[in-house]
Motif scaffolding. Structure first.
Motif, PDB file in Angstrom:
ATOM      1  N   GLY A 140     -65.609  32.943  91.441  1.00 40.69           N
ATOM      2  CA  GLY A 140     -65.368  34.041  91.158  1.00 40.69           C
ATOM      3  C   GLY A 140     -66.047  34.433  89.756  1.00 40.69           C
ATOM      4  N   LEU A 141     -65.740  33.578  88.739  1.00 37.38           N
ATOM      5  CA  LEU A 141     -66.450  33.637  87.449  1.00 37.38           C
ATOM      6  C   LEU A 141     -67.582  32.661  87.230  1.00 37.38           C
ATOM      7  N   ARG A 142     -68.114  31.700  88.018  1.00 38.18           N
ATOM      8  CA  ARG A 142     -68.950  30.659  88.161  1.00 38.18           C
ATOM      9  C   ARG A 142     -68.831  29.911  86.863  1.00 38.18           C
ATOM     10  N   VAL A 157     -73.012  33.790  81.793  1.00 35.34           N
ATOM     11  CA  VAL A 157     -72.756  34.301  83.342  1.00 35.34           C
ATOM     12  C   VAL A 157     -71.034  34.444  83.253  1.00 35.34           C
ATOM     13  N   GLU A 193     -69.750  37.408  81.403  1.00 32.81           N
ATOM     14  CA  GLU A 193     -70.277  39.004  82.042  1.00 32.81           C
ATOM     15  C   GLU A 193     -69.547  39.264  83.671  1.00 32.81           C
ATOM     16  N   ARG A 194     -69.299  38.149  84.322  1.00 36.13           N
ATOM     17  CA  ARG A 194     -68.528  38.348  85.340  1.00 36.13           C
ATOM     18  C   ARG A 194     -67.095  38.738  85.366  1.00 36.13           C
ATOM     19  N   TRP A 195     -66.231  38.106  84.323  1.00 38.01           N
ATOM     20  CA  TRP A 195     -65.072  38.313  83.791  1.00 38.01           C
ATOM     21  C   TRP A 195     -65.079  39.955  83.066  1.00 38.01           C
ATOM     22  N   GLU A 233     -66.753  42.333  83.892  1.00 37.51           N
ATOM     23  CA  GLU A 233     -67.262  43.455  84.966  1.00 37.51           C
ATOM     24  C   GLU A 233     -65.899  43.527  85.969  1.00 37.51           C
ATOM     25  N   ALA A 234     -65.375  42.250  86.433  1.00 34.03           N
ATOM     26  CA  ALA A 234     -64.231  42.437  87.149  1.00 34.03           C
ATOM     27  C   ALA A 234     -62.947  42.934  86.601  1.00 34.03           C
ATOM     28  N   ALA A 263     -62.753  38.993  90.982  1.00 32.64           N
ATOM     29  CA  ALA A 263     -64.297  38.845  90.748  1.00 32.64           C
ATOM     30  C   ALA A 263     -64.647  38.308  92.009  1.00 32.64           C
TER      31      ALA A 263
END
Length: 431
Positions: A299-301, A309, A312-314, A316-317, A379
């Protein structure tokens, strides 16, 4: 009055309501307690097992029961696990062959009482459960009222002397160090704040952080006074006054505004939690923990080299899913933290300000990790994230961290080496 341990009646203990309903689900359990860790055997059980003449149990005992060099009667030996981590006494149905053939009384204290944990607090008996047990975690987290205290007669024990030794917390009649008393005040305050209407779990943790700072400031103030000039009663009164201030809603609102106004650093917290998660990912994990953390990594890459990366994913989720989920299921995190307070924090020795601060940082780091892992799974799964996934997150964290005291000690040591072991770090993680 504390009970006479030799009195001829079953002792009464306080426990959270969920523990009344607990029953082992046996082979239906998604993560058996008979695999994945060291099982200690007390001296009495060790001797009973050595005397068993039944075959094939006798052959299994010869292979798997190992005497330890330590002379501690509570840890006289241990079970040598199979190569895959399973207990050698698990049968084809994934049930304990000792219990099936000889009954629960033939089990060691470790196996017979798990996941229950026994305490004595000022002479009063308490029973909690470790949430490394999936069924205990499910019961404790899914019911908003699961942590309500109830008094229960422990009918399986003839008297208090039969209770496992567990942890004991006694102030005694002397003059204990103020940070030891402060730990007790911190525990009582947080339990009250977690139940306060409209106050989220992380707001309660932030207020606890402020209390730790006040207690440590009071310790420094006492150190400047002549030794013995502040009697026990005065220390208790001073700490009670600190406690009472934090029960005032206006005072708490003002403090929380201060905490929210601090520069938290948007990069530090997710980067630190990413590092800790990657440390855990490299460890030997149970199947459920591996699946859960696999979802977080995906989910967080986290397997990518670019930290931005993951950041940003954290973010956004968290923006898309966390607030809505917390409004509907915030009791799950609250119950986890209250259970942590009841089962472990109260038994810690708060003999120095550093010990009090470290115990609190331990709690904050685990809370931040739970939130980080929940958001990481959100995420990946989005609106398909379920309460069952949250339960799995908690018992996976408990198995991976809370049963390995060396891990959190290593995290704190790493923070020392980086110069970030402080209550200020706690603020950042809470934010």
């Amino acid at each position: 009055m504390p009970e006479d341990p030799m009195a001829k009646f079953s002792p009464t203990a306080q426990m959270p309501r969920y523990l009344q309903a607990f029953q082992c689900v046996g082979p239906a359990c998604p993560e058996t307690c008979c695999s994945g860790w060291r099982v200690t055997i007390d001296k009495a059980t060790f001797k009973k097992m050595k005397a068993i003449g039944d075959e094939p149990l006798r052959r299994r005992i010869a292979i798997h029961l190992v005497k330890d060099d330590d002379s501690n009667p509570a840890a006289w030996g241990h079970l040598q696990m199979e190569d895959n981590g399973d207990c050698g006494f698990l049968d084809a149905d994934r049930l304990c062959s000792i219990q099936k053939q000889l009954g629960a009384n033939a089990l060691s204290d470790t196996c017979n009482h798990y996941p229950r944990q026994f305490q004595q607090v000022d002479g009063e008996h308490r029973v909690q459960a470790t949430l490394s047990c999936p069924e205990a975690a499910r019961l404790a987290l899914t019911d908003a009222e699961a942590m309500a205290p109830v008094a229960v007669t422990l009918e399986q024990f003839a008297n208090a002397s039969e209770l496992p030794p567990g942890m004991r917390w006694n102030d005694g009649a002397g003059t204990p160090k103020v940070s030891h008393l402060g730990g007790r005040v911190l525990h009582d305050l947080l339990v009250s704040l977690f139940d306060a209407p409209g106050l989220g779990a992380f707001d309660a943790l932030a207020l606890g952080l402020m209390l730790v700072r006040r207690v440590n400031g009071y310790v420094q103030e006492l150190a400047a006074r002549p030794e013995g000039s502040t009697p026990r009663e005065q220390r208790l009164q001073d700490l009670s006054e600190l406690f009472s201030r934090f029960m005032d809603a206006a005072h708490n609102t003002q403090l929380l505004e201060v905490v929210r106004g601090l520069e938290a650093g948007t990069r530090f917290a997710p980067d630190m939690l990413r590092t800790v998660t990657r440390m855990i990912w490299q460890r030997r994990l149970t199947a459920s923990a591996r699946t859960m953390l696999g979802d977080v990594v995906a989910g967080l890459r986290l397997d990518e080299a670019d930290e931005q990366v993951a950041r940003e994913r954290w973010a956004e989720a968290r923006r898309l899913h966390w607030d809505d989920w917390a409004r509907g299921h915030g009791h799950m995190l609250r119950n986890y933290l209250v259970n942590s307070l009841q089962s472990s924090l109260i038994g810690r020795h708060f003999g120095t300000p550093q010990a009090l601060e470290d115990a609190y940082l331990d709690l904050v780091i685990r809370a931040a990790l739970v939130r980080y892992w929940l958001i990481g799974q959100m995420a990946l799964h989005g609106d398909a994230f379920t309460p069952e996934m949250a339960v799995r997150t908690v018992y996976a964290l408990s198995r991976s961290i809370e049963h390995d005291r060396r891990f959190m000690a290593g995290v704190l040591q790493t923070m020392d080496e980086q110069g970030i072991r402080s209550l200020a770090t706690g603020v950042v993680l809470i934010q």
